[in-house]
Each structure stands twice: as C-alpha cells, then as structure tokens.
Design an enzyme around this catalytic site. Structure first.
Site, mmCIF file in Angstrom:
data_model
loop_
_atom_site.group_PDB
_atom_site.id
_atom_site.type_symbol
_atom_site.label_atom_id
_atom_site.label_comp_id
_atom_site.label_asym_id
_atom_site.label_seq_id
_atom_site.Cartn_x
_atom_site.Cartn_y
_atom_site.Cartn_z
ATOM 1 N N LYS A 198 0.857 -1.185 0.000
ATOM 2 C CA LYS A 198 0.000 0.000 0.000
ATOM 3 C C LYS A 198 0.891 1.232 0.000
ATOM 4 C CE LYS A 198 -3.539 2.494 2.540
ATOM 5 N NZ LYS A 198 -4.607 2.435 3.553
ATOM 6 N N LYS A 251 -2.132 -1.436 -3.860
ATOM 7 C CA LYS A 251 -3.020 -0.280 -3.784
ATOM 8 C C LYS A 251 -2.219 1.006 -3.891
ATOM 9 C CE LYS A 251 -6.091 1.920 -0.508
ATOM 10 N NZ LYS A 251 -6.545 1.987 0.849
ATOM 11 N N SER A 277 -10.351 5.589 -4.526
ATOM 12 C CA SER A 277 -11.304 6.701 -4.660
ATOM 13 C C SER A 277 -10.858 7.759 -5.673
ATOM 14 C CB SER A 277 -11.513 7.340 -3.291
ATOM 15 O OG SER A 277 -10.283 7.773 -2.736
#
Ligand code: PBG
Length: 328
Positions: A198, A251, A277
C-alpha cells in the site's frame, strides 16, 4: 513465397475478438467498498465521489441485497465514526456494539452468503486521522502498540462474523499477530486479505472525505510505501504471505500496474488490487465534462488491472461494471 502473417485476422469482428480475448471481467472479480454512517434512512453523496454514497445501516442492507442479486459476492466495509468516539487509543474500533460490528452482524444476517471483509486500521477512530496510535510529543506512529490495538479490532470483527479482515494500516508484523490471535480465539475460519503493498498516495483524497479521516498532521509516509519503490513491494508482500495472508493487495491500482504484475509473478496466493477513490473521481470528473466516455473508461481501466495480474479488484465501479457487462 513468404506469406505475411496477418495479425488483423483475429481482430476482424467482435466475435473473433471475443474468442481470443485473454482477459475477461465477471462479477466474481469485484469487491464492493461500502461506506457506512450512523443514523436511519440517511444517504449522503460523497462530494468528491459523485454517484457514490455513505449510507446508514438500513440503506446499506438494501444495497447489499441488491449487490448479491447482481452476482457481486464480496463487500469491503468502512465506517465513519462520530467525532466524540475518536481518541488516540482507537478503542471504539473494538467496541462490540460499534457501528462496524453491528454492520457485520446485520449484513451476515440479511445475506449470509455475501463475503464480508472489513477494514482494519485506526484512522476512522483516531483523533489525529492516522492509522495507528500517535506518540504525541514526537508526532510518530507507534508500531507494536498499534498492532496490539488492531489485534483487538480484528478479533471483534471476527466475533461479529466477518469472513475476512482486511488490514490497511501498514504496521510491521501485523499479519502474523492477527493470524495467531485468530487461531487462539477460535476464529480459524476467518481469512486475512492484507493490504501488502500500500503506497502513500494522493489518490486516497476522496476516501478521506467519505470518512472524514484525513490525517490531522503530517502524512502517512512513515508507514505507507514510497511510490518510487518496486522491489520493496515484493519484500512486503512475501513477508505477509509468510505470516499467513490469504489474499494480498496492491493499492492503488492504475499507477501501479507494474507492481501488480511483479506481485502476481512472485506469490502463489490470490492477488487483489484496489482501484481507489481518486481513480474513481478522475474518471467521473472527466466523464462529467464529456472528455471521456465513462463506460468505456470503466471497462478499459478494470480490464487493465486484471490483465496486469489482479485476480480480484476492489472498485467503486463494481455495480457499473456488472451493468455494462450484462448490457443493462
Ligand atoms: C485507511 C484506508 C484508506 C483507504 C482504504 N483504507 C485511506 C488511507 O490510507 O489514507 C483508501 C481507499 C480509497 O482511496 O479508495 N486505512
């Protein structure tokens, strides 16, 4: 005579293109992130995510039924905690009657087969908007104390009925700690989807609007990865697999397709990617101005993520993709 190879033969018609397509999207490829808030009959559109909502639990239940009827099989839960519940211990995160715990129970009750995956990190509960406990005088994030708190959080999700816990905090050693705790507490069936690679990314901005969880000071660069790094992602992910991760994750997704491929080649567990998002917001914003065809942008983006090597994708476009794919 040398006969030229005619590559266009397998592109001549929609039929032949479909026949030789290497990558296919199906509803089984998607996990649906859900933002949940307190209250009843409340549906709040996220300002920076047009067409995406934070819903109260009653509306969430209807939504989950709808998702299941469309063939979607996994939801990824995020809750927005009320301000007065936020502190620097994160203790609301393991409140057995907290919003997350109630959401897990109600969803499993309403649609038992739906896979419920839960975000494990302290940011929605942190007065500082950080994923861990802050050492206030130094402004740093405590690793091992945070892992202890997140272990309690994980166990409370398991006790409420979560199928997978999904730690997104990037503390060291958490996967092994959670696996051990789950085993010792009788939750050996509960899986771990680890946000393994991440990155500290600007593309999470709209998500932090959705949960009101932007860091109050500094940034997340001392725990999330530097986007300049590739080999480090392999290292992080292999450690998570060794510690017991059932599914690993990269991610964000689209600026990290190379990482998804690296990880896919390096591990033998399923690889997921989070189409985050900001990636959703970019497509929505361009489409709203007529600068991109939204449906085509959705399919091309998600297909590229699958092609890069993701076995499954967390995406705010899951419903749209299923509708487009089934011609609805
Ligand atoms: C928090 C968390 C974040 C996301 C998922 N879990 C934000 C962050 O790390 O700041 C981002 C999801 C998205 O942007 O869609 N631990």
């Amino acid at each position: 005579m040398y006969l030229q190879r005619r590559n266009r033969i397998t592109r001549r018609s929609a039929a032949v293109r479909a026949l030789v397509a290497e990558t296919v999207l199906t509803p089984n490829d998607f996990m649906v992130p859900l933002f949940i808030g307190e209250g009843e009959n409340i549906k709040t559109e996220i300002a920076s995510m047009p067409g995406y909502y934070r819903n109260s639990l009653d509306i969430t239940i209807k939504e989950v039924k709808d998702l299941w009827s469309m063939g979607l099989k996994a939801v990824l839960l995020f809750v927005k905690a009320d301000d007065q519940l936020k502190d620097n211990t994160g203790k609301e995160a393991w409140n057995p009657d907290g919003l997350m715990q109630r959401a897990i129970k109600e969803i499993k009750n309403a649609v038992p087969e739906m896979l419920v995956m839960t975000d494990v990190a302290l940011d929605p509960y942190s007065q500082y908007g950080h994923d861990g406990i802050v050492e206030v005088d130094k402004g740093t994030i405590l690793n091992d104390e945070t892992v202890e708190a997140l272990t309690l959080m994980s166990l409370s999700h398991a006790a409420a009925g979560a199928d997978f816990i999904a730690p997104s905090d990037m503390m060291d050693g958490r996967i092994g700690a959670f696996r051990k705790a789950l085993e010792e507490s009788g939750f050996s069936d509960v899986g771990i989807m680890s946000y393994s690679a991440k990155y500290a990314s600007c593309f999470y901005g709209p998500f932090r609007d959705a949960l009101d969880s932007a860091p109050g000071f500094g940034d997340k660069k001392t725990y999330q990865m530097n986007y300049a790094n590739r080999i480090e992602a392999i290292n992080e992910t292999l450690q998570d697999v060794t510690q017991g991760a059932d599914i690993v994750m990269v991610k964000p997704a689209m600026a990290y397709l190379d990482i998804i491929r690296e990880i896919k080649n390096a591990v033998t567990v399923p690889v997921s990617a989070y189409h985050v998002s900001g990636e959703y917001a970019m497509i929505k914003a361009a489409a709203a101005r007529g600068w991109l065809d939204e449906e085509k942008a959705i399919l091309e983006s998600l297909t590229s993520i699958r092609r890069a090597g993701a076995d499954l994708i967390a995406t705010y476009f899951a419903k749209d993709a299923v509708k487009i794919l089934s011609g609805l």
